[in-house]
Scaffold this active site. Structure first.
Site, PDB file in Angstrom:
ATOM      1  N   ARG A  63       0.849  -1.189  -0.152  1.00 16.61           N
ATOM      2  CA  ARG A  63       0.094   0.085   0.038  1.00 16.61           C
ATOM      3  C   ARG A  63       1.043   1.281  -0.038  1.00 16.61           C
ATOM      4  O   ARG A  63       0.411   2.192  -0.672  1.00 16.61           O
ATOM      5  CB  ARG A  63      -1.018  -0.019   1.245  1.00 16.61           C
ATOM      6  CG  ARG A  63      -2.337  -1.072   0.910  1.00 16.61           C
ATOM      7  CD  ARG A  63      -3.124  -0.971   2.275  1.00 16.61           C
ATOM      8  NE  ARG A  63      -2.262  -1.388   3.259  1.00 16.61           N
ATOM      9  CZ  ARG A  63      -2.462  -2.631   3.809  1.00 16.61           C
ATOM     10  NH1 ARG A  63      -2.991  -3.628   3.137  1.00 16.61           N
ATOM     11  NH2 ARG A  63      -1.712  -2.861   4.956  1.00 16.61           N
ATOM     12  N   GLU A 100       4.738  -9.380  15.997  1.00 22.72           N
ATOM     13  CA  GLU A 100       4.401  -9.615  17.299  1.00 22.72           C
ATOM     14  C   GLU A 100       4.581 -11.044  17.634  1.00 22.72           C
ATOM     15  O   GLU A 100       4.936 -11.537  18.598  1.00 22.72           O
ATOM     16  CB  GLU A 100       2.650  -9.380  17.264  1.00 22.72           C
ATOM     17  CG  GLU A 100       2.138  -9.578  18.877  1.00 22.72           C
ATOM     18  CD  GLU A 100       0.751  -9.275  18.520  1.00 22.72           C
ATOM     19  OE1 GLU A 100      -0.011  -9.319  19.604  1.00 22.72           O
ATOM     20  OE2 GLU A 100       0.009  -8.928  17.531  1.00 22.72           O
TER      21      GLU A 100
HETATM   22  P1  AMP Z   1       3.946  -1.385  12.019  1.00 22.96           P
HETATM   23  O1  AMP Z   1       5.334  -2.043  11.208  1.00 22.96           O
HETATM   24  O2  AMP Z   1       3.363  -1.921  12.973  1.00 22.96           O
HETATM   25  O3  AMP Z   1       3.993   0.046  12.023  1.00 22.96           O
HETATM   26  O4  AMP Z   1       2.709  -1.652  10.713  1.00 22.96           O
HETATM   27  C1  AMP Z   1       2.804  -0.865   9.618  1.00 22.96           C
HETATM   28  C2  AMP Z   1       2.197  -1.687   8.525  1.00 22.96           C
HETATM   29  O5  AMP Z   1       1.234  -2.640   8.678  1.00 22.96           O
HETATM   30  C3  AMP Z   1       1.985  -0.634   7.407  1.00 22.96           C
HETATM   31  O6  AMP Z   1       2.189  -0.797   6.217  1.00 22.96           O
HETATM   32  C4  AMP Z   1       0.380  -0.747   7.292  1.00 22.96           C
HETATM   33  O7  AMP Z   1       0.017  -0.896   5.885  1.00 22.96           O
HETATM   34  C5  AMP Z   1       0.168  -2.237   8.196  1.00 22.96           C
HETATM   35  N1  AMP Z   1      -1.029  -1.866   9.023  1.00 22.96           N
HETATM   36  C6  AMP Z   1      -0.644  -2.020  10.462  1.00 22.96           C
HETATM   37  N2  AMP Z   1      -1.741  -1.734  11.190  1.00 22.96           N
HETATM   38  C7  AMP Z   1      -2.709  -1.434  10.396  1.00 22.96           C
HETATM   39  C8  AMP Z   1      -3.934  -0.990  10.706  1.00 22.96           C
HETATM   40  N3  AMP Z   1      -4.591  -1.064  11.965  1.00 22.96           N
HETATM   41  N4  AMP Z   1      -4.896  -0.719   9.758  1.00 22.96           N
HETATM   42  C9  AMP Z   1      -4.231  -0.821   8.265  1.00 22.96           C
HETATM   43  N5  AMP Z   1      -3.024  -1.152   8.204  1.00 22.96           N
HETATM   44  C10 AMP Z   1      -2.299  -1.611   9.057  1.00 22.96           C
END
Ligand code: AMP
Length: 175
Positions: A63, A100
Site C-alpha cells: 500500500r 508480534e
Molecule cells: P507497523 O510496522 O506496526 O508500523 O505496521 C505498519 C504496516 O502495517 C503498514 O504497512 C500498514 O499498512 C500495516 N498496518 C498495521 N496496522 C494496520 C491497521 N490497523 N490498519 C491498516 N494497516 C495497518
C-alpha cells in the site's frame, strides 16, 4: 467547511477483525478512490519535503507504493521499492525485524542508492513503527541520509514514533 484532515478521516473505513481477530483495520481504499481527496493528501505530504532536496523515496510494499510513487513524482525524486523477502530480481540488502509473532524481512536492491543520497520513507500507515524502522535501516545500510518518514495515517496510541526515535516523523492524519 470541514478541514482537509476531517474530510480524509471521514473517507477512511474501519474494518474490525481484519486481517485477524482484534485488529481494527484502517481501510484507505475509499479515500484513495476519490480523486479530489487523493490529490490533496499527496500534495500536502509532498509539500512538506518540497525544499529538502529529496532525491529518492523509499516506498514500502504494497500500500505504500500507492502514496510513495505520486509523492516521489511531485518531488521530482526517484522511487526505491522496498519489498518482502524474495520478490526483487537483483542483488539485495535485507533487514529482519520483529513482529508480534515471529519475524519478517524487507529487502531493497543493493545498488538502489548511492552513499549520501537524501531520501524519505513513505508508507500508508504508521502502527508500531517496526516496518518503517527496518526501512530506515535499509537506507542506512547503503549510507543514505534519511530526511524523514511520512505516513498518511498514524495510529498514535501504538507509539510508533518511539520506535522511530532519531528520525523525523510526519503524518497527515492521526487516530
Ligand atoms: P507497523 O510496522 O506496526 O508500523 O505496521 C505498519 C504496516 O502495517 C503498514 O504497512 C500498514 O499498512 C500495516 N498496518 C498495521 N496496522 C494496520 C491497521 N490497523 N490498519 C491498516 N494497516 C495497518
Amino acid at each position: 467547511m470541514p478541514s482537509l484532515v476531517e474530510e480524509l478521516k471521514r473517507a477512511i473505513r474501519d474494518v474490525p477483525d481484519f486481517p485477524k481477530p482484534g485488529i481494527l483495520f484502517k481501510d484507505l481504499t475509499p479515500l484513495l478512490g476519490r480523486g479530489d481527496l487523493f490529490k490533496r493528501a499527496v500534495d500536502q505530504i509532498a509539500e512538506r519535503y518540497q525544499n529538502q532536496g529529496v532525491e529518492q523515496v523509499l516506498t514500502i510494499e504494497s500500500r505504500g507504493f500507492l502514496l510513495g510513487a505520486p509523492i516521489a513524482y511531485r518531488l521530482g525524486a526517484g522511487i526505491i521499492p522496498i519489498r518482502k523477502k524474495g520478490k526483487l530480481p537483483w542483488k539485495t540488502v535485507g533487514v529482519t525485524y520483529q513482529l508480534e509473532y515471529g519475524t519478517d524481512t524487507l529487502e531493497m536492491h543493493a545498488d538502489a542508492m548511492n552513499p549520501g543520497t537524501r531520501v524519505i520513507v513513505v508508507d500508508d500507515l504508521l502502527a508500531t513503527g517496526g516496518t518503517a524502522r527496518a526501512t530506515c535501516q535499509l537506507a542506512e545500510k547503503l549510507r543514505g541520509r534519511v530526511m524523514g518518514c511520512a505516513f498518511l495515517v498514524e495510529l498514535a496510541f501504538l507509539k510508533g514514533r518511539n520506535t522511530l526515535q532519531g528520525f523525523d516523523v510526519f503524518s497527515l492524519i492521526q487516530f
